[in-house]
Design a protein around this motif. Structure first.
Motif, PDB file in Angstrom:
ATOM      1  N   ILE A  14       0.849  -1.205   0.000  1.00  8.19           N
ATOM      2  CA  ILE A  14       0.000   0.000   0.000  1.00  8.19           C
ATOM      3  C   ILE A  14       0.878   1.246   0.000  1.00  8.19           C
ATOM      4  CG2 ILE A  14      -1.612   1.365   1.396  1.00  8.19           C
ATOM      5  CD1 ILE A  14      -2.801  -1.396   2.304  1.00  8.19           C
ATOM      6  N   LEU A  15       1.922   1.221   0.802  1.00 13.15           N
ATOM      7  CA  LEU A  15       2.830   2.351   0.854  1.00 13.15           C
ATOM      8  C   LEU A  15       3.514   2.568  -0.491  1.00 13.15           C
ATOM      9  CD1 LEU A  15       4.828   3.614   3.677  1.00 13.15           C
ATOM     10  CD2 LEU A  15       6.093   3.098   1.619  1.00 13.15           C
ATOM     11  N   ALA A  16       3.927   1.479  -1.145  1.00 12.96           N
ATOM     12  CA  ALA A  16       4.568   1.589  -2.464  1.00 12.96           C
ATOM     13  C   ALA A  16       3.620   2.219  -3.474  1.00 12.96           C
ATOM     14  CB  ALA A  16       5.020   0.214  -2.950  1.00 12.96           C
ATOM     15  N   GLU A  17       2.365   1.798  -3.460  1.00 14.04           N
ATOM     16  CA  GLU A  17       1.366   2.401  -4.363  1.00 14.04           C
ATOM     17  C   GLU A  17       1.223   3.889  -4.079  1.00 14.04           C
ATOM     18  OE1 GLU A  17      -2.227   0.199  -3.661  1.00 14.04           O
ATOM     19  OE2 GLU A  17      -1.724  -1.288  -5.192  1.00 14.04           O
ATOM     20  N   THR A  18       1.155   4.239  -2.806  1.00 10.04           N
ATOM     21  CA  THR A  18       1.004   5.643  -2.423  1.00 10.04           C
ATOM     22  C   THR A  18       2.191   6.461  -2.901  1.00 10.04           C
ATOM     23  OG1 THR A  18      -0.279   4.990  -0.480  1.00 10.04           O
ATOM     24  CG2 THR A  18       0.675   7.201  -0.457  1.00 10.04           C
ATOM     25  N   LEU A  71       5.469  15.163   0.308  1.00  6.61           N
ATOM     26  CA  LEU A  71       5.087  13.757   0.297  1.00  6.61           C
ATOM     27  C   LEU A  71       4.305  13.402   1.555  1.00  6.61           C
ATOM     28  CD1 LEU A  71       5.384  11.133  -1.308  1.00  6.61           C
ATOM     29  CD2 LEU A  71       7.511  10.723  -0.080  1.00  6.61           C
ATOM     30  N   ARG A  72       4.785  13.844   2.691  1.00  8.27           N
ATOM     31  CA  ARG A  72       4.064  13.595   3.948  1.00  8.27           C
ATOM     32  C   ARG A  72       2.685  14.249   3.919  1.00  8.27           C
ATOM     33  NH1 ARG A  72       8.647  14.405   8.597  1.00  8.27           N
ATOM     34  NH2 ARG A  72       8.774  12.225   9.188  1.00  8.27           N
ATOM     35  N   ALA A  73       2.636  15.504   3.499  1.00  3.76           N
ATOM     36  CA  ALA A  73       1.366  16.234   3.471  1.00  3.76           C
ATOM     37  C   ALA A  73       0.359  15.588   2.528  1.00  3.76           C
ATOM     38  CB  ALA A  73       1.609  17.695   3.075  1.00  3.76           C
ATOM     39  N   GLN A  74       0.824  15.148   1.356  1.00  8.14           N
ATOM     40  CA  GLN A  74      -0.088  14.533   0.387  1.00  8.14           C
ATOM     41  C   GLN A  74      -0.567  13.163   0.825  1.00  8.14           C
ATOM     42  OE1 GLN A  74       1.772  14.590  -3.468  1.00  8.14           O
ATOM     43  NE2 GLN A  74       1.797  16.814  -3.546  1.00  8.14           N
ATOM     44  N   SER A  75       0.148  12.536   1.764  1.00  3.63           N
ATOM     45  CA  SER A  75      -0.278  11.216   2.225  1.00  3.63           C
ATOM     46  C   SER A  75      -1.227  11.303   3.416  1.00  3.63           C
ATOM     47  CB  SER A  75       0.936  10.356   2.590  1.00  3.63           C
ATOM     48  OG  SER A  75       1.475  10.726   3.837  1.00  3.63           O
ATOM     49  N   VAL A  85      -0.343   8.455   5.936  1.00  5.03           N
ATOM     50  CA  VAL A  85      -0.329   7.031   5.594  1.00  5.03           C
ATOM     51  C   VAL A  85       1.091   6.495   5.687  1.00  5.03           C
ATOM     52  CG1 VAL A  85      -0.702   5.383   3.706  1.00  5.03           C
ATOM     53  CG2 VAL A  85      -2.385   7.172   4.148  1.00  5.03           C
ATOM     54  N   LEU A  86       2.054   7.300   5.262  1.00  2.00           N
ATOM     55  CA  LEU A  86       3.447   6.868   5.309  1.00  2.00           C
ATOM     56  C   LEU A  86       3.879   6.557   6.738  1.00  2.00           C
ATOM     57  CD1 LEU A  86       5.097   9.468   2.895  1.00  2.00           C
ATOM     58  CD2 LEU A  86       4.149   7.229   2.336  1.00  2.00           C
ATOM     59  N   GLU A  87       3.554   7.456   7.651  1.00  2.00           N
ATOM     60  CA  GLU A  87       3.964   7.272   9.043  1.00  2.00           C
ATOM     61  C   GLU A  87       3.183   6.158   9.724  1.00  2.00           C
ATOM     62  OE1 GLU A  87       3.766  11.154  10.795  1.00  2.00           O
ATOM     63  OE2 GLU A  87       5.396  11.892   9.549  1.00  2.00           O
ATOM     64  N   ARG A  88       1.953   5.937   9.317  1.00  2.00           N
ATOM     65  CA  ARG A  88       1.134   4.883   9.922  1.00  2.00           C
ATOM     66  C   ARG A  88       1.565   3.485   9.477  1.00  2.00           C
ATOM     67  NH1 ARG A  88      -2.715   5.969  13.845  1.00  2.00           N
ATOM     68  NH2 ARG A  88      -4.027   4.374  12.954  1.00  2.00           N
ATOM     69  N   LEU A  89       1.983   3.347   8.229  1.00  2.00           N
ATOM     70  CA  LEU A  89       2.283   2.017   7.692  1.00  2.00           C
ATOM     71  C   LEU A  89       3.736   1.584   7.887  1.00  2.00           C
ATOM     72  CD1 LEU A  89       0.202   2.040   4.390  1.00  2.00           C
ATOM     73  CD2 LEU A  89      -0.386   1.005   6.584  1.00  2.00           C
ATOM     74  N   ALA A  90       4.663   2.508   7.834  1.00  2.15           N
ATOM     75  CA  ALA A  90       6.080   2.161   7.983  1.00  2.15           C
ATOM     76  C   ALA A  90       6.433   2.052   9.468  1.00  2.15           C
ATOM     77  CB  ALA A  90       6.948   3.218   7.315  1.00  2.15           C
ATOM     78  N   ASP A  91       7.401   1.195   9.777  1.00  3.95           N
ATOM     79  CA  ASP A  91       7.879   1.102  11.158  1.00  3.95           C
ATOM     80  C   ASP A  91       8.713   2.318  11.516  1.00  3.95           C
ATOM     81  OD1 ASP A  91       6.677  -1.360  11.865  1.00  3.95           O
ATOM     82  OD2 ASP A  91       8.206  -2.425  10.736  1.00  3.95           O
ATOM     83  N   GLU A 138      15.625  12.973   0.714  1.00  7.74           N
ATOM     84  CA  GLU A 138      15.486  11.527   0.585  1.00  7.74           C
ATOM     85  C   GLU A 138      14.621  11.063   1.760  1.00  7.74           C
ATOM     86  OE1 GLU A 138      18.659   8.303  -0.497  1.00  7.74           O
ATOM     87  OE2 GLU A 138      18.748   8.657   1.669  1.00  7.74           O
ATOM     88  N   VAL A 139      13.628  10.235   1.474  1.00 11.17           N
ATOM     89  CA  VAL A 139      12.776   9.657   2.504  1.00 11.17           C
ATOM     90  C   VAL A 139      13.164   8.190   2.639  1.00 11.17           C
ATOM     91  CG1 VAL A 139      10.400   9.109   3.179  1.00 11.17           C
ATOM     92  CG2 VAL A 139      10.892  11.268   2.013  1.00 11.17           C
ATOM     93  N   VAL A 140      13.422   7.756   3.868  1.00 13.32           N
ATOM     94  CA  VAL A 140      13.823   6.376   4.133  1.00 13.32           C
ATOM     95  C   VAL A 140      12.793   5.755   5.066  1.00 13.32           C
ATOM     96  CG1 VAL A 140      15.634   4.846   4.990  1.00 13.32           C
ATOM     97  CG2 VAL A 140      16.243   7.029   3.897  1.00 13.32           C
ATOM     98  N   LEU A 141      12.165   4.680   4.585  1.00 13.92           N
ATOM     99  CA  LEU A 141      11.139   3.981   5.352  1.00 13.92           C
ATOM    100  C   LEU A 141      11.599   2.556   5.619  1.00 13.92           C
ATOM    101  CD1 LEU A 141       9.165   5.252   2.564  1.00 13.92           C
ATOM    102  CD2 LEU A 141       8.093   5.684   4.754  1.00 13.92           C
ATOM    103  N   SER A 142      11.212   2.003   6.753  1.00 18.59           N
ATOM    104  CA  SER A 142      11.587   0.613   7.022  1.00 18.59           C
ATOM    105  C   SER A 142      10.380  -0.173   7.502  1.00 18.59           C
ATOM    106  CB  SER A 142      12.718   0.544   8.047  1.00 18.59           C
ATOM    107  OG  SER A 142      12.260   0.968   9.313  1.00 18.59           O
ATOM    108  N   PHE A 143      10.448  -1.471   7.231  1.00 18.45           N
ATOM    109  CA  PHE A 143       9.415  -2.421   7.626  1.00 18.45           C
ATOM    110  C   PHE A 143      10.096  -3.618   8.268  1.00 18.45           C
ATOM    111  CE2 PHE A 143       7.870  -0.106   4.047  1.00 18.45           C
ATOM    112  CZ  PHE A 143       6.567   0.193   4.387  1.00 18.45           C
TER     113      PHE A 143
END
Length: 142
Positions: free
Chosen positions: A53-57, A96-100, A108-114, A126-131
């Motif tokens: 879902i995050l990748a789609e977003t 990116l954060r605002a649009q999500s 959505v980014l902050e809710r789905l990523a660890d 650069e935005v770095v997300l981890s799961f």
């Protein structure tokens, strides 16, 4: 014998880089590649779906310079996946954060990523997300 059973398993050993065009094809490619990398890292179905879902977003709303593609790099380790997005245009991480944002849910980014980190580089944001958690996936990876 089944022809696919005799093939050696394809294991992703290095980073996977995507340059995504805007539109449905970029969204579909991002979802499939992120899902495959997460499955190989041994993430559970729920975390795999969150990452997809995050990748789609990201593919849909990720800021790009005019005509540019969105750069996404994935790195799998046993039990964890890191997704780097960028470089983004100036102010791109905030946009990116605002649009999500979803009313009543938040980003959505902050809710789905660890984890979600924003880094400033010479090339841009650069935005770095981890799961997941490194070391918690199936043996033989990472």
């Amino acid at each position: 014998a089944h022809p696919h059973r005799d093939r050696a398993a394809h294991v992703i050993t290095g980073p996977v880089a995507l340059d995504l065009a805007r539109g449905p094809l970029g969204v579909a490619v991002a979802r499939r590649v992120v899902s495959a990398v997460c499955a190989q890292a041994g993430l559970g179905v729920d975390r795999l779906q969150d990452a997809a879902i995050l990748a789609e977003t990201l593919a849909e709303i990720g800021p790009r310079a005019d005509g540019a593609r969105l750069r996404m790099e994935l790195q799998a380790a046993r039990g964890a996946v890191t997704v780097r997005v960028g470089p983004l245009p100036a102010g791109g991480a905030g946009a990116l954060r605002a649009q999500s944002e979803v009313p009543g849910v938040g980003s959505v980014l902050e809710r789905l990523a660890d984890t979600l980190d924003v880094r400033q580089t010479e090339a841009g944001d650069e935005v770095v997300l981890s799961f997941g958690e490194p070391g918690l996936g199936p043996p033989g990876q990472g």
